[in-house]
Write a protein that holds these residues in place. Structure first.
Motif, PDB file in Angstrom:
ATOM      1  N   LEU A   1      36.636 -18.090  39.643  1.00 18.27           N
ATOM      2  CA  LEU A   1      35.653 -17.161  39.076  1.00 18.27           C
ATOM      3  C   LEU A   1      34.435 -16.981  39.975  1.00 18.27           C
TER       4      LEU A   1
ATOM      5  N   ASN B   1      38.445 -16.114  29.860  1.00 23.91           N
ATOM      6  CA  ASN B   1      37.236 -16.601  30.524  1.00 23.91           C
ATOM      7  C   ASN B   1      36.104 -16.802  29.523  1.00 23.91           C
TER       8      ASN B   1
ATOM      9  N   PHE C   1      39.228 -22.611  36.858  1.00 19.92           N
ATOM     10  CA  PHE C   1      38.227 -21.578  36.620  1.00 19.92           C
ATOM     11  C   PHE C   1      37.102 -21.670  37.651  1.00 19.92           C
TER      12      PHE C   1
ATOM     13  N   LYS D   1      34.795  -9.884  35.289  1.00 16.47           N
ATOM     14  CA  LYS D   1      35.821 -10.521  34.458  1.00 16.47           C
ATOM     15  C   LYS D   1      35.305 -11.742  33.712  1.00 16.47           C
ATOM     16  N   GLU D   2      34.200 -12.333  34.184  1.00 17.11           N
ATOM     17  CA  GLU D   2      33.618 -13.474  33.476  1.00 17.11           C
ATOM     18  C   GLU D   2      33.118 -13.060  32.092  1.00 17.11           C
TER      19      GLU D   2
END
Length: 245
Positions: free
Chosen positions: A215, A141, A211, A134-135
């Motif tokens: 993350l 992001n 974040f 997802k980063e």
């Protein structure tokens, strides 16, 4: 000798919990019949129960190293009695990051070669699949990380419960073109509470906790210039990326 008081009632309750959960795991494992059961931190009540049920069914159990293992770790070191093969609460095998760990620690039964050096599996997996995480994929992001490029240096702090007072002083003295990623342990910290706290103690500095905590750690280390921690085993992760710490 050590003046330790043992609460017999508490010990008995713990044993009964392990036995009850083990019976539940037995029913589940008997139905799905896995070849191997992987777990981390084998010494939790749930994992003791899972190991016990697996052994009854002849299913191999493997403990994956979660954090640092030192000579003072209460479950991974100083095992003086090595003949523990019949113990039904210990895993059959251990996946460890480095064989050097055995020089300072003594895994149960390690003399019978019940360990494998796996390095950091999570880092290897991330490197192979990072473009699908997802980063890299999620827009919010990507925008966040793109904005970080305007800063001269990015510092990543990985803490446990509270941010050290000394670090707060350091951050407040740093130039405004430095950005701080403050990552607290997801299980041991109150992110909302910390956000309010940081707003009151950090003098309008550029930092992020949201974040940084949610993350993937590997990506955060990769984009950081400097890594800091109090006593977190994430120091090992930073060493794999050869980051100054």
């Amino acid at each position: 000798k050590y003046k330790c008081k043992i609460d017999k009632k508490s010990v008995l309750e713990t044993i009964l919990k392990i036995k009850l959960q083990s019976e539940l795991f037995y029913v589940l494992l008997k139905k799905i019949r896995p070849r191997i059961v992987y777990l981390s931190c084998y010494y939790s009540l749930e994992n003791f129960s899972l190991i016990s049920a697996s052994k009854k069914l002849g299913i191999k159990t493997v403990d994956i190293q979660h954090g640092g293992i030192g000579k003072f770790h209460y479950m991974y070191s100083n095992w003086k009695h090595q003949n523990l093969e019949k113990n039904n609460l210990l895993p059959d095998e251990y996946l460890i990051w480095d064989k050097k760990l055995l020089d300072q620690s003594t895994l149960p039964n390690h003399k019978s070669k019940n360990y494998k050096v796996s390095k950091k599996l999570s880092i290897d997996f991330w490197f192979k699949n990072k473009k699908h995480t997802k980063e890299y994929v999620e827009k919010k992001n990507k925008v966040f990380f793109e904005n970080l490029k305007k800063y001269k240096k990015i510092f990543l702090f990985c803490g446990s419960i509270d941010i050290p007072k000394e670090l707060i002083k350091i951050i407040n003295k740093m130039p405004n073109n430095y950005f701080w990623l403050i990552r607290m342990h997801p299980r041991h910290s109150d992110v909302k509470h910390n956000n309010k706290l940081y707003k009151s103690i950090l003098n309008e500095k550029n930092y992020d906790t949201d974040f940084a905590t949610k993350l993937n750690l590997n990506y955060l280390i990769k984009i950081s210039d400097v890594f800091l921690t109090d006593y977190s085993s994430t120091l090992y992760d930073a060493s794999f990326f050869k980051k100054p710490a």
